[in-house]
Design an enzyme around this catalytic site. Sequence first.
Site, mmCIF file in Angstrom:
data_model
loop_
_atom_site.group_PDB
_atom_site.id
_atom_site.type_symbol
_atom_site.label_atom_id
_atom_site.label_comp_id
_atom_site.label_asym_id
_atom_site.label_seq_id
_atom_site.Cartn_x
_atom_site.Cartn_y
_atom_site.Cartn_z
ATOM 1 N N HIS A 213 0.829 -1.207 0.000
ATOM 2 C CA HIS A 213 0.000 0.000 0.000
ATOM 3 C C HIS A 213 0.872 1.268 0.000
ATOM 4 C CE1 HIS A 213 -3.694 2.295 1.136
ATOM 5 N NE2 HIS A 213 -2.802 3.098 1.698
ATOM 6 N N GLU A 214 1.846 1.325 0.889
ATOM 7 C CA GLU A 214 2.655 2.549 1.013
ATOM 8 C C GLU A 214 3.585 2.750 -0.184
ATOM 9 O OE1 GLU A 214 1.822 4.838 2.903
ATOM 10 O OE2 GLU A 214 0.501 3.660 4.179
ATOM 11 N N HIS A 217 1.509 4.131 -2.983
ATOM 12 C CA HIS A 217 1.301 5.586 -2.971
ATOM 13 C C HIS A 217 2.427 6.302 -3.705
ATOM 14 C CE1 HIS A 217 -2.298 6.209 -0.765
ATOM 15 N NE2 HIS A 217 -1.880 5.631 0.347
ATOM 16 N N HIS A 224 -6.712 7.221 -2.563
ATOM 17 C CA HIS A 224 -7.051 5.861 -2.153
ATOM 18 C C HIS A 224 -8.085 5.277 -3.095
ATOM 19 C CE1 HIS A 224 -5.277 6.893 1.876
ATOM 20 N NE2 HIS A 224 -4.700 5.762 1.554
ATOM 21 N N CYS A 225 -8.164 3.958 -3.089
ATOM 22 C CA CYS A 225 -9.094 3.271 -3.972
ATOM 23 C C CYS A 225 -10.398 3.007 -3.213
ATOM 24 C CB CYS A 225 -8.466 1.969 -4.443
ATOM 25 S SG CYS A 225 -9.506 1.070 -5.579
ATOM 26 N N CYS A 249 -6.580 -3.672 -7.565
ATOM 27 C CA CYS A 249 -7.785 -3.950 -8.348
ATOM 28 C C CYS A 249 -7.495 -3.590 -9.809
ATOM 29 C CB CYS A 249 -8.966 -3.144 -7.811
ATOM 30 S SG CYS A 249 -8.830 -1.386 -8.160
ATOM 31 N N CYS A 252 -6.630 0.170 -10.331
ATOM 32 C CA CYS A 252 -5.297 0.558 -9.853
ATOM 33 C C CYS A 252 -4.207 -0.087 -10.701
ATOM 34 C CB CYS A 252 -5.124 0.186 -8.381
ATOM 35 S SG CYS A 252 -6.177 1.150 -7.304
#
Length: 265
Positions: A213-214, A217, A224-225, A249, A252
């Site tokens: 996640h980080e 970014h 954010h999704c 997803c 993304c």
Amino acid sequence: MNRYEKYKRKIKRYYHSISRYKLKLKRKVLKLRNIILEIGISKDEFNLMTPSAKAISYPCHLGILFIGDFQDNLFPIIRRHLLGIYGPFFYEIHDLGKKDSLQSFPGDSFKKGIKRELKEEQNAIRSLNLHPTKKFHQLLIEKQKQDNIDVILAITDLPLYSSYDKQIIFLFGEANLKHYCSVVSSFNLKEAFYERRQNPHLFEQRIIKESIHEVGHLLLGREHCQNEFCVMTYSTEIEGIDRKSPHLCKMCFDKLHSRRVKYNL
Ligand SMILES: [Zn+2]
Ligand SMILES: [Zn+2]
């Protein structure tokens, strides 16, 4: 032109000059405010406010720094997962080693960063020290220079709070897009935090998701999704992290693909 019209015009002229002065004053106040902001903060803190000097192009080198007590097998696991998703963006993912969480930050300079509103809470719970993300980012910017690494992900067992959003304490992680560094806190990824029995596998899964996640970014931007199963969804609670998958997803993934095209990867 009658008297009334004359006065009306005069008032209009005055009105215009007043709004001009207002604008001028506003600019001056803004300038002054910036000067005040610069006074009393360290050079490093000022650097955090200014854009990163270098622009990164991909592929580049990513380093992972552990701040705290972590098992040695964690690095290869995280590395494998990050390469699985972001592989083309990095020449290599380097192990930057382990730092003692207590020695990483000199105590006194640290306390300056702790927010006033947290002081009462802190006094109540002496053993609990929340750490502002800005201090981590500062440390990572130094490390980037020292180790000649483009992008850094720090994983720490210290509790975090956001330097950028006062509302957020007990943060799972935060990325600094301007300086290409991110930090993930394992503090509340442990089952022990929720007074439940330890679960090393679950802990590992959570760290993997938050690392993806980080770093995500840094490559995809700060948004954010909305898809709750996408790794880029925003999780404020541990249930959210457990619910989401360690994958991007379709939306993304497409976004990442367009970044690949941009950098010719
Ligand atoms: Zn996020
Ligand atoms: Zn997504």
